[in-house]
Design an enzyme around this catalytic site. Structure first.
Site, short mmCIF file in Angstrom:
data_model
loop_
_atom_site.label_atom_id
_atom_site.label_comp_id
_atom_site.label_asym_id
_atom_site.label_seq_id
_atom_site.Cartn_x
_atom_site.Cartn_y
_atom_site.Cartn_z
CG HIS A 60 -1.96 1.02 1.25
ND1 HIS A 60 -3.02 0.99 2.13
CD2 HIS A 60 -2.14 2.15 0.52
CE1 HIS A 60 -3.80 2.05 1.94
NE2 HIS A 60 -3.27 2.77 0.96
CG HIS A 62 -0.79 6.64 -2.15
ND1 HIS A 62 -1.98 6.69 -2.84
CD2 HIS A 62 -1.07 6.05 -0.95
CE1 HIS A 62 -2.94 6.15 -2.11
NE2 HIS A 62 -2.41 5.76 -0.95
NE ARG A 64 1.22 11.45 -2.75
CZ ARG A 64 0.04 11.41 -2.16
NH1 ARG A 64 -1.03 11.01 -2.84
NH2 ARG A 64 -0.10 11.77 -0.90
CD GLU A 145 -7.40 -0.12 -3.01
OE1 GLU A 145 -7.71 -0.01 -1.79
OE2 GLU A 145 -6.69 -1.05 -3.44
CG ASP A 305 -2.00 5.08 3.28
OD1 ASP A 305 -1.92 5.22 2.04
OD2 ASP A 305 -2.82 5.71 3.97
CG HIS A 309 0.79 15.39 1.07
ND1 HIS A 309 -0.07 15.49 0.01
CD2 HIS A 309 0.26 14.47 1.91
CE1 HIS A 309 -1.09 14.67 0.19
NE2 HIS A 309 -0.92 14.04 1.33
#
Length: 444
Positions: A60, A62, A64, A145, A305, A309
């Site tokens: 899991h 990201h 980006r 997902e 996860d 950012h």
């Protein structure tokens, strides 16, 4: 003759530890031989006193890219993964655009080629246009997902009827559908009741009730459709209780994250925006229940996860706590945070391998080449020295997020080498080779 022979280590698999020397050739483990047995090799590595683990598989994350590369990209994210001993990253589909069509999935595969430091499996999103699924299946993503709350309308399956109808599209398909257990009705209702914009309002919008109802709905819908599902990160006592009672209804697995095993709502007071994510952090009582479930074997997978950012995005002022971009980095710290649990005696090293290597590899269609130390498997290996401690430091993080919520934590072991398909890519905390990773797809 082996290309490489690693001698003297204790080999750790999900089933336990054994003293074996490991022979490698053509990127694969070709033999586990009796420790000290005579053997010839082009390169011999002395790992005496160390543990040898299969590379971690983060189910899991990201990365980006495309579209959000100011937050992270394939290169920076997989660099972080490599330094953290994660040799396979399973990338979520919520980039810009979301990976909803075969063309978008193929484009993402092409963008990643030649730029990834570890292997990457891509996941596709289920949109309301279910006719897109067959062509996506042809490209063998590691999973799909499906979202039940807090996403754009084109990807929202807000009712049990909608979830069940979507899962029917996967009946008989050799794939897995990840489901985040939210509840849009509770999200909407709490927002209408509580408009303060505080941390309390954010917590009220995503309570344990929403998680538990989402888990129950996912399991019942999966049972009715015979689809295989994976329930995304759970972190409440009510969610764990619901999972424990209903998990036998369907072909289902469940995950949690390191942050949910360590932090509570009280930590918002000191780390604030850096810990803001969904699901929100829970009470100490919930964390205790989650840890008990982990120790008892009720949690199948621990994933990060990883959702970075840009530092300026987290540092900006927002009208409401809920408006802060949700997510935090985790790829580089998955191994040390799990080792912290080993240090505490909550789990054993073999449990770490089970939840972070074998189970995610098997569940996401990579179980014949990833996740264990055995002949025929990719030689994705970690050498871990228990005689040397290590400290997590935000200054060492290579993710574009530029921090870790686990900064300052010390564990009683040090990752000294990382191998990807038999080639050492990390030594003593530094990347030593250019990008070696490949896109991996679900095994047929």
């Amino acid at each position: 003759m082996f290309e490489t022979l690693i001698r003297g280590a204790s080999v750790v698999n999900a089933e336990g530890l054994s003293r074996r020397d490991v022979g490698i050739a053509s990127g694969k483990v070709v033999a586990l031989i009796t420790a000290g047995e005579a053997a010839e090799a082009g390169t011999v590595i002395d790992a005496s006193g160390c543990f040898l683990l299969p590379g971690l598989v983060d189910a899991h994350a990201h990365l980006r890219e495309p579209g959000l590369t100011h937050k992270e990209d394939f290169s920076s994210g997989t660099h972080a993964a490599a330094l953290g001993g994660v040799t396979t990253v399973l990338d979520m589909p919520t980039d810009e655009p979301w990976t909803a069509t075969a063309e978008q999935l193929a484009d993402k595969m092409a963008i990643a080629e030649g730029r990834i430091h570890v292997d990457v499996g891509l996941q596709a999103v289920v949109s309301r246009d279910l006719s897109l699924i067959p062509r996506l299946l042809d490209l063998a993503p590691v999973s799909f997902e499906l979202f039940t709350a807090d996403v754009p309308d084109g990807f929202l399956f807000a009712t049990v009827d909608a979830v069940a109808e979507a899962l029917k599209a996967f009946a008989g398909a050799d794939t897995l559908v990840g489901i985040s257990p939210g509840d849009q009705s509770i999200l909407a209702g709490s927002t209408a009741r509580h408009r303060s914009g505080t941390i309390a309002a954010f917590l009220d919008s995503r309570p344990p009730l929403a998680e538990a109802n989402g888990i129950a709905r996912a399991l019942v819908a999966a049972a009715s459709s015979e689809a295989r599902i994976h329930v995304r990160q759970i972190n409440s006592e009510l969610g764990v209780e619901t999972w424990g009672r209903l998990r036998g209804m369907a072909d289902a697995s469940v995950e949690t994250t390191p942050q949910n095993l360590f932090f509570t709502t009280q930590d918002y007071e000191t780390q604030g925006a850096n810990l803001k994510a969904s699901p929100p952090l829970r009470s100490p009582h919930d964390v205790d229940a989650l840890r008990a479930a982990l120790s008892a074997g009720l949690i199948d997978i621990v994933a990060t996860d990883h959702a970075p950012h840009a530092p300026a995005e987290k540092a900006a002022r927002y009208a409401a706590f809920a408006d802060i971009p949700g997510g935090m980095p985790g790829l580089q710290t998955l191994l040390p945070t799990m080792l912290r649990l080993v240090d505490e005696g909550l789990i054993a090293l073999s449990d770490l391998v089970r939840m972070c290597s074998r189970n995610p590899a098997e569940r996401f269609g990579l179980g014949r080449r990833k996740g264990r130390m055995a002949a025929g498997y990719d030689a994705d290996l970690l050498i871990l020295d228990p005689r040397r401690s290590s400290t997590i430091d935000s200054a060492d993080q290579v993710s574009r997020a530029g921090y870790t919520p686990f900064g300052g934590w010390t564990v009683k072991a040090r990752l000294t080498s990382v191998f990807l398909r038999g080639r050492e890519i990390v030594r003593d905390g530094r990347l030593i080779r250019p990008a070696q990773g490949k896109i991996v797809t679900r095994e047929s």
